[in-house]
Motif scaffolding. Structure first.
Motif, PDB file in Angstrom:
ATOM      1  N   ASN A  48       0.826  -1.202   0.000  1.00 40.49           N
ATOM      2  CA  ASN A  48       0.000   0.000   0.000  1.00 40.49           C
ATOM      3  C   ASN A  48       0.864   1.257   0.000  1.00 40.49           C
ATOM      4  O   ASN A  48       1.623   1.493   0.926  1.00 40.49           O
ATOM      5  CB  ASN A  48      -0.909  -0.016   1.241  1.00 40.49           C
ATOM      6  N   GLN A  50       0.721   4.248   1.044  1.00 42.02           N
ATOM      7  CA  GLN A  50      -0.199   4.825   2.009  1.00 42.02           C
ATOM      8  C   GLN A  50      -0.454   6.312   1.834  1.00 42.02           C
ATOM      9  O   GLN A  50      -1.576   6.780   1.967  1.00 42.02           O
ATOM     10  CB  GLN A  50       0.323   4.555   3.426  1.00 42.02           C
ATOM     11  N   TYR A  51       0.588   7.079   1.553  1.00 43.43           N
ATOM     12  CA  TYR A  51       0.440   8.535   1.473  1.00 43.43           C
ATOM     13  C   TYR A  51       0.518   9.046   0.022  1.00 43.43           C
ATOM     14  O   TYR A  51       0.653  10.237  -0.199  1.00 43.43           O
ATOM     15  CB  TYR A  51       1.525   9.228   2.299  1.00 43.43           C
ATOM     16  N   TYR A  53       2.202  10.234  -3.148  1.00 41.74           N
ATOM     17  CA  TYR A  53       3.521  10.878  -3.284  1.00 41.74           C
ATOM     18  C   TYR A  53       3.661  12.084  -2.346  1.00 41.74           C
ATOM     19  O   TYR A  53       4.668  12.768  -2.365  1.00 41.74           O
ATOM     20  CB  TYR A  53       3.761  11.308  -4.733  1.00 41.74           C
ATOM     21  N   ARG A  54       2.640  12.316  -1.513  1.00 37.28           N
ATOM     22  CA  ARG A  54       2.694  13.440  -0.580  1.00 37.28           C
ATOM     23  C   ARG A  54       3.772  13.247   0.478  1.00 37.28           C
ATOM     24  O   ARG A  54       4.480  14.189   0.846  1.00 37.28           O
ATOM     25  CB  ARG A  54       1.329  13.608   0.095  1.00 37.28           C
ATOM     26  N   LYS A  55       3.899  12.039   0.952  1.00 36.77           N
ATOM     27  CA  LYS A  55       4.853  11.742   2.018  1.00 36.77           C
ATOM     28  C   LYS A  55       5.493  10.396   1.723  1.00 36.77           C
ATOM     29  O   LYS A  55       4.798   9.440   1.377  1.00 36.77           O
ATOM     30  CB  LYS A  55       4.092  11.693   3.358  1.00 36.77           C
ATOM     31  N   ARG A  56       6.799  10.330   1.815  1.00 36.09           N
ATOM     32  CA  ARG A  56       7.520   9.105   1.466  1.00 36.09           C
ATOM     33  C   ARG A  56       7.427   8.067   2.576  1.00 36.09           C
ATOM     34  O   ARG A  56       7.664   8.356   3.735  1.00 36.09           O
ATOM     35  CB  ARG A  56       8.994   9.441   1.189  1.00 36.09           C
ATOM     36  N   THR A  57       7.063   6.850   2.201  1.00 35.04           N
ATOM     37  CA  THR A  57       7.088   5.713   3.120  1.00 35.04           C
ATOM     38  C   THR A  57       8.443   5.041   2.971  1.00 35.04           C
ATOM     39  O   THR A  57       8.885   4.767   1.858  1.00 35.04           O
ATOM     40  CB  THR A  57       5.970   4.706   2.763  1.00 35.04           C
TER      41      THR A  57
END
Length: 194
Positions: A48, A50-51, A53-57
Motif C-alpha cells: 500500500n 499509504q500517502y 507521493y505526498r509523504k515518502r514511506t
C-alpha cells in the motif's frame, strides 16, 4: 554483458506463472545471459502506497534490493496472471512502492512533463488469462496490456516493450501448457540474444 531481471508477479509459488518464470530464466541462461529473479511472493513489504507521493514511506529492505536489481538490468520481464482485466494486487503494490519519483521518473518543476529515468531498458510482459485474446481486445480494449506498457513502462522510459499472452489457461491441457512453457524458454533465449 546483458542483465535480465525476471519479476514474477504471481502470489502463488505453485502457480503456472512460477513455471513460466523458471523456463524464461533457463532460456536466457542458455543464451549466456546473466539473469536475476524476483518472486514477489517471497518478499516482505507493504504493497500500500499509504500517502501517495505526498509523504515518502520508508522502503523495506526487499524493495531496496529490488530497486538495485532493476537499476542493474538491461531487460525487465514481468510474468503475471491477468485478473479482472489487469495485473494482480501484489504486482500493482510492488510497482507503486518501487517505481517512485526520483527512481523511475522525475517530475519537472512547474511543468506537466517529466524525466524518464529508466531509459535504455527494454521489457517483455508474459501474462496468462482465462479470457480469449479476441474478447480481451474487442471488449476490454487490452486494458491491462495498455496500463503496463504505456502508463507504466513507457512512462518511465522503458522501450521497447513486447507482450506475450497465453490463454485460455483454465481450459488448457498438459500438452498446451508444455507448448507455452517451451515458447517461454525460447523467448528467454531470443530476448537474451538481442
Amino acid at each position: 554483458m546483458k542483465q535480465v531481471l525476471i519479476i514474477n508477479g504471481h502470489p502463488d509459488p505453485k502457480s503456472f506463472g512460477q513455471a513460466l518464470a523458471e523456463k524464461y530464466q533457463h532460456g536466457a541462461i542458455q543464451a549466456g545471459i546473466s539473469v536475476d529473479v524476483i518472486h514477489l511472493h517471497q518478499l516482505t513489504f507493504n504493497p500500500n502506497l499509504q500517502y501517495g507521493y505526498r509523504k515518502r514511506t520508508e522502503l523495506e529492505p526487499d524493495l531496496i534490493e529490488a530497486q538495485q536489481k532493476i537499476k542493474a538490468a538491461n531487460h525487465l520481464v514481468f510474468i503475471y496472471p491477468t485478473w479482472w482485466g489487469t495485473l494482480p494486487a501484489l504486482l500493482k503494490g510492488f510497482i507503486d512502492r518501487v517505481f517512485l519519483p526520483g527512481f523511475a521518473f522525475e517530475n519537472k518543476p512547474n511543468s506537466i512533463f517529466w524525466d524518464k529515468k529508466l531509459k535504455g531498458k527494454s521489457a517483455r510482459i508474459i501474462t496468462t488469462m482465462d479470457t480469449p485474446k479476441w474478447y480481451y481486445r474487442l471488449f476490454y480494449r487490452n486494458t491491462g496490456h495498455h496500463a503496463m506498457k504505456n502508463a507504466f513502462l513507457n512512462f518511465c522510459g522503458v522501450k521497447p516493450v513486447h507482450i506475450t499472452s497465453f490463454q485460455i489457461v483454465k481450459a488448457s491441457n498438459e500438452k498446451q501448457r508444455q507448448k507455452w512453457l517451451q515458447k517461454t524458454e525460447q523467448l528467454g533465449q531470443k530476448d537474451g540474444a538481442k
